[in-house]
Design a protein around this motif. Sequence first.
Motif, PDB file in Angstrom:
ATOM      1  N   ALA A 259       0.831  -1.205   0.000  1.00  0.00           N
ATOM      2  CA  ALA A 259       0.000   0.000   0.000  1.00  0.00           C
ATOM      3  C   ALA A 259       0.864   1.253   0.000  1.00  0.00           C
ATOM      4  O   ALA A 259       0.561   2.236  -0.693  1.00  0.00           O
ATOM      5  CB  ALA A 259      -0.932  -0.009   1.201  1.00  0.00           C
ATOM      6  N   LEU A 262       2.383   1.826  -3.493  1.00  0.00           N
ATOM      7  CA  LEU A 262       1.397   2.358  -4.425  1.00  0.00           C
ATOM      8  C   LEU A 262       1.132   3.838  -4.178  1.00  0.00           C
ATOM      9  O   LEU A 262       0.791   4.581  -5.104  1.00  0.00           O
ATOM     10  CB  LEU A 262       0.091   1.564  -4.306  1.00  0.00           C
ATOM     11  CG  LEU A 262       0.162   0.104  -4.749  1.00  0.00           C
ATOM     12  CD1 LEU A 262      -1.148  -0.609  -4.450  1.00  0.00           C
ATOM     13  CD2 LEU A 262       0.502  -0.012  -6.231  1.00  0.00           C
ATOM     14  N   GLY A 263       1.304   4.279  -2.935  1.00  0.00           N
ATOM     15  CA  GLY A 263       1.057   5.679  -2.620  1.00  0.00           C
ATOM     16  C   GLY A 263       2.251   6.592  -2.809  1.00  0.00           C
ATOM     17  O   GLY A 263       2.096   7.771  -3.148  1.00  0.00           O
ATOM     18  N   GLN A 281       1.958   3.943 -10.990  1.00  0.00           N
ATOM     19  CA  GLN A 281       1.977   4.260  -9.559  1.00  0.00           C
ATOM     20  C   GLN A 281       1.452   5.665  -9.300  1.00  0.00           C
ATOM     21  O   GLN A 281       0.699   5.887  -8.338  1.00  0.00           O
ATOM     22  CB  GLN A 281       3.412   4.114  -9.029  1.00  0.00           C
ATOM     23  CG  GLN A 281       3.569   4.382  -7.534  1.00  0.00           C
ATOM     24  CD  GLN A 281       3.732   5.863  -7.221  1.00  0.00           C
ATOM     25  OE1 GLN A 281       4.449   6.574  -7.930  1.00  0.00           O
ATOM     26  NE2 GLN A 281       3.073   6.326  -6.172  1.00  0.00           N
ATOM     27  N   ILE A 284      -2.324   5.487  -9.401  1.00  0.00           N
ATOM     28  CA  ILE A 284      -2.897   4.777  -8.258  1.00  0.00           C
ATOM     29  C   ILE A 284      -2.750   5.607  -6.987  1.00  0.00           C
ATOM     30  O   ILE A 284      -3.601   5.542  -6.085  1.00  0.00           O
ATOM     31  CB  ILE A 284      -2.240   3.398  -8.098  1.00  0.00           C
ATOM     32  CG1 ILE A 284      -2.582   2.519  -9.311  1.00  0.00           C
ATOM     33  CG2 ILE A 284      -2.696   2.704  -6.822  1.00  0.00           C
ATOM     34  CD1 ILE A 284      -1.944   1.140  -9.281  1.00  0.00           C
ATOM     35  N   THR A 289      -7.215   6.040  -0.234  1.00  0.00           N
ATOM     36  CA  THR A 289      -6.366   5.129   0.528  1.00  0.00           C
ATOM     37  C   THR A 289      -7.009   3.756   0.655  1.00  0.00           C
ATOM     38  O   THR A 289      -6.322   2.725   0.616  1.00  0.00           O
ATOM     39  CB  THR A 289      -6.096   5.703   1.933  1.00  0.00           C
ATOM     40  OG1 THR A 289      -5.469   6.981   1.804  1.00  0.00           O
ATOM     41  CG2 THR A 289      -5.201   4.783   2.743  1.00  0.00           C
ATOM     42  N   ARG A 292      -6.094   1.583  -2.307  1.00  0.00           N
ATOM     43  CA  ARG A 292      -4.723   1.064  -2.273  1.00  0.00           C
ATOM     44  C   ARG A 292      -4.589  -0.069  -1.251  1.00  0.00           C
ATOM     45  O   ARG A 292      -3.888  -1.054  -1.487  1.00  0.00           O
ATOM     46  CB  ARG A 292      -3.739   2.191  -1.973  1.00  0.00           C
ATOM     47  CG  ARG A 292      -3.661   3.237  -3.076  1.00  0.00           C
ATOM     48  CD  ARG A 292      -2.431   4.112  -2.931  1.00  0.00           C
ATOM     49  NE  ARG A 292      -2.465   4.930  -1.723  1.00  0.00           N
ATOM     50  CZ  ARG A 292      -3.080   6.101  -1.623  1.00  0.00           C
ATOM     51  NH1 ARG A 292      -3.734   6.594  -2.659  1.00  0.00           N
ATOM     52  NH2 ARG A 292      -3.056   6.783  -0.507  1.00  0.00           N
TER      53      ARG A 292
END
Length: 314
Positions: A259, A262-263, A281, A284, A289, A292
């Motif tokens: 997670a 991805l953030g 990425q 996303i 949140t 993700r």
Amino acid sequence: MGRFAIFVLLLLIIGGAAFWLVTTPRPLEAAALPKHTADVKNGERMFLAGGCASCHAAPDEGKCDNPHYSDHARLGGGRCLRTPFGTFYVPNISPDQKDGIGGWSDAAFVNAVMKGISPEGEHYYPAFPYASYQRMRVEDVLDLRAYLATLPPVAGKAPPHELPLPFKWRRGVGVWKLLYLDGRPFTPDPKRSEEWNAGAYLVEGPGHCGECHTPRNLIGGPVKTLHLAGGPNPEGKGWVTNLTQAPDGLAEWTKADIASFLGTGLLPDGDAVGGSMVAVQENIAKLPTTDRLAIAEYVKSLPPIPHPRPKPAK
């Protein structure tokens, strides 16, 4: 000899007719669409999950193979995808009435995204990931259409694809679809959590992760036994990461690691994401949140499928 020639001719006629029949595009009729009030906000979410700008936004510096783009809202297309089957040019999907999709009906858009059929009734090549988009909910596709309509129209068409024979014959794509397009939307697993199902939907549907993270066979079909186990980059440069829990995949990553990556774009070891995954990425990262975390929940549940990168020849 004359009878044999007639027999062969009849076989050719029957075979040709059968080929024509089984490869005929079968679009969804407008009347089959559900009654739906479009949710533009959810459409933007689908746009980001699908990484539409990554392919359809005009590339910087006018270079078709430049993966970077300055404005994700200007979807004039023009990027080129160089593959073993030839070079594909990504089309204009802006709301432009002439060069984009501004004049399309909702049914035409749904058929393009979920069935790979153009408004003219021709097959789209599977470089357009409709084999994954077929898993989407029709309502989400209609929401995506509504969001695209809010973006600025962009004039100009992409160049025609540069494909050798026999790939330039679109009709043959109908055979490919018989093998890899089943028309089944994503079905939630009642034995799994709501978060897991949300992540599975995003990964297998709009996110179309398997299009890059699953290796392809000689005719460009996904190797189902190696689903999401990584492999050669479809565009021919590098190796795509194994997403399963195999030792050569994400076995050492936690759900929080996935997670966070991805953030932020940062790997657990502090390195940064690279290659074509950068744009993925970045898109996303703009999702909620909860999305993700859902993706991380699903990816972390993938059974291990070892598929290590081959060692370079000495």
